[in-house]
Design a protein around this motif. Structure first.
Motif, PDB file in Angstrom:
ATOM      1  N   LYS A   1       0.736  -1.340  -0.086  1.00 61.85           N
ATOM      2  CA  LYS A   1       0.054  -0.064  -0.086  1.00 61.85           C
ATOM      3  C   LYS A   1       0.760   1.145  -0.142  1.00 61.85           C
ATOM      4  O   LYS A   1       0.937   2.028   1.208  1.00 61.85           O
ATOM      5  N   THR A   2       1.469   1.443  -1.069  1.00 63.45           N
ATOM      6  CA  THR A   2       2.370   2.793  -1.250  1.00 63.45           C
ATOM      7  C   THR A   2       2.701   3.048  -2.621  1.00 63.45           C
ATOM      8  O   THR A   2       2.040   2.347  -3.659  1.00 63.45           O
ATOM      9  N   TYR A   3       3.285   4.099  -2.925  1.00 65.63           N
ATOM     10  CA  TYR A   3       3.716   4.564  -4.165  1.00 65.63           C
ATOM     11  C   TYR A   3       5.136   4.144  -4.387  1.00 65.63           C
ATOM     12  O   TYR A   3       6.034   4.210  -3.457  1.00 65.63           O
ATOM     13  N   ASP A   4       5.479   3.409  -5.401  1.00 66.53           N
ATOM     14  CA  ASP A   4       6.958   3.101  -5.724  1.00 66.53           C
ATOM     15  C   ASP A   4       7.394   4.165  -6.426  1.00 66.53           C
ATOM     16  O   ASP A   4       7.045   4.412  -7.697  1.00 66.53           O
ATOM     17  N   THR A   5       8.700   4.588  -5.994  1.00 60.85           N
ATOM     18  CA  THR A   5       9.285   5.888  -6.631  1.00 60.85           C
ATOM     19  C   THR A   5      10.722   5.450  -6.980  1.00 60.85           C
ATOM     20  O   THR A   5      11.383   6.109  -7.640  1.00 60.85           O
ATOM     21  N   SER A   6      11.252   4.384  -6.428  1.00 68.60           N
ATOM     22  CA  SER A   6      12.588   4.220  -6.307  1.00 68.60           C
ATOM     23  C   SER A   6      12.922   2.616  -6.942  1.00 68.60           C
ATOM     24  O   SER A   6      12.287   1.981  -6.285  1.00 68.60           O
ATOM     25  N   PHE A   7      13.645   2.526  -7.968  1.00 71.47           N
ATOM     26  CA  PHE A   7      14.055   1.214  -8.676  1.00 71.47           C
ATOM     27  C   PHE A   7      15.551   1.168  -9.153  1.00 71.47           C
ATOM     28  O   PHE A   7      15.987   2.002  -9.295  1.00 71.47           O
ATOM     29  N   TRP A   8      15.731  -0.058  -8.705  1.00 71.57           N
ATOM     30  CA  TRP A   8      17.107  -0.497  -9.346  1.00 71.57           C
ATOM     31  C   TRP A   8      17.030  -1.137 -10.814  1.00 71.57           C
ATOM     32  O   TRP A   8      16.341  -1.960 -11.031  1.00 71.57           O
ATOM     33  N   TYR A   9      17.925  -0.664 -11.734  1.00 74.53           N
ATOM     34  CA  TYR A   9      17.585  -1.025 -12.996  1.00 74.53           C
ATOM     35  C   TYR A   9      18.956  -1.733 -13.274  1.00 74.53           C
ATOM     36  O   TYR A   9      20.142  -1.194 -12.856  1.00 74.53           O
ATOM     37  N   CYS A  10      19.157  -2.812 -14.149  1.00 75.59           N
ATOM     38  CA  CYS A  10      20.288  -3.222 -14.656  1.00 75.59           C
ATOM     39  C   CYS A  10      20.226  -3.062 -16.208  1.00 75.59           C
ATOM     40  O   CYS A  10      19.173  -3.960 -16.847  1.00 75.59           O
ATOM     41  N   ASP A  11      21.248  -2.304 -16.906  1.00 74.55           N
ATOM     42  CA  ASP A  11      21.046  -2.141 -18.231  1.00 74.55           C
ATOM     43  C   ASP A  11      21.656  -3.201 -18.932  1.00 74.55           C
ATOM     44  O   ASP A  11      22.655  -3.784 -18.696  1.00 74.55           O
ATOM     45  N   LEU A  12      20.892  -3.736 -20.038  1.00 74.17           N
ATOM     46  CA  LEU A  12      21.269  -4.890 -20.821  1.00 74.17           C
ATOM     47  C   LEU A  12      21.402  -4.142 -22.220  1.00 74.17           C
ATOM     48  O   LEU A  12      20.833  -3.339 -22.688  1.00 74.17           O
ATOM     49  N   LYS A  13      22.453  -4.731 -22.937  1.00 74.60           N
ATOM     50  CA  LYS A  13      22.911  -4.064 -24.197  1.00 74.60           C
ATOM     51  C   LYS A  13      22.699  -5.201 -25.383  1.00 74.60           C
ATOM     52  O   LYS A  13      23.175  -6.373 -25.001  1.00 74.60           O
TER      53      LYS A  13
END
Length: 242
Positions: free
Chosen positions: A230-242
């Motif tokens: 029950k929250t807003y999601d504002t931070s994420f870890w991303y892994c860049d694929l190439k």
């Protein structure tokens, strides 16, 4: 066969749902449909490069239509653009819209409401199935997926850029669904029984990104209001694929 389009996220639930639909031989998949962030040429939410989407669908052997949205898209713009595309599909003789959703009732209700406005019907081949059984069947069939985005409120940097396997599943916290159905993580599928050959890619850097919410809560497209989060999601870890 019933003409349909498939809502394609590039992730494991989409891939598994597509596999199930193709096995049924009841629907003719006319095209995949994917949302793309036009400011960065990346798949919305997943952060995956658009060129990897192109490689992925080419190795599956289906066509894809892309809907381009700005990074700061509002719900009004999203709904307007989507309705226009759905109407086009309807005019082309498609009657069904297929999703990989599993158990989020509010999301399914939203989808069905919007589809009914243009006289389309939603199809949910994974609906209300046990997620632990689904992920293990997914792996047993030979699908391979890597995490490209994780919710930083629930998972650390060590969970992004990892191939989904038994170790990954076993290390997930108890409050995280094994299929990430509450938005805990997103994946890129690069091999499996629906592919003619694996998708080649390289693992790049990991970055933490935070987003600013719209002051009007009704205009936030990617809020998470599930019972578990029950929250807003504002931070994420991303892994860049190439």
């Amino acid at each position: 066969m019933k003409k349909a389009f498939f809502n394609w996220s590039t992730g494991k639930d989409s891939a598994f749902a597509l596999y199930k639909i193709l096995e049924q031989k009841e629907y003719s998949i006319e095209t995949l449909l994917t949302n793309v962030n036009k400011d960065y040429s990346r798949i919305s939410m997943h952060g995956l490069r658009e060129e990897l989407l192109d490689k992925q669908v080419a190795n599956i052997g289906l066509s894809v239509e892309k809907l381009y949205f700005p990074a700061q898209v509002t719900m009004d713009l999203y709904n307007e653009t989507m309705k226009e595309k759905l109407s086009q599909f309807k005019d082309q003789g498609m009657e069904y819209s297929i999703f990989g959703d599993i158990f989020l009732e509010d999301l399914k209700s939203y989808r069905d409401q919007k589809l009914s406005e243009v006289e389309l019907t939603g199809v949910y081949p994974l609906w209300q199935q046990d997620t632990k059984s689904l992920i293990r069947e997914f792996l047993a069939l030979g699908f391979k997926a890597i995490t490209v985005c994780v919710n930083a409120k629930l998972l650390g940097e060590e969970f992004v850029g990892r191939v989904i396997d038994e170790d990954f599943i076993n290390e997930l916290p108890d409050n995280v669904d094994v299929c990430g159905e509450n938005g805990e993580f997103h994946t890129f599928v690069f091999d499996g029984p629906i592919f003619t050959k694996p998708v080649d890619f390289e693992i790049g850097e990991k970055v933490l990104k935070s987003y600013t919410l719209n002051e009007d809560e009704d205009q936030n497209c990617h809020s998470n209001t599930s019972e578990k989060v029950k929250t807003y999601d504002t931070s994420f870890w991303y892994c860049d694929l190439k």
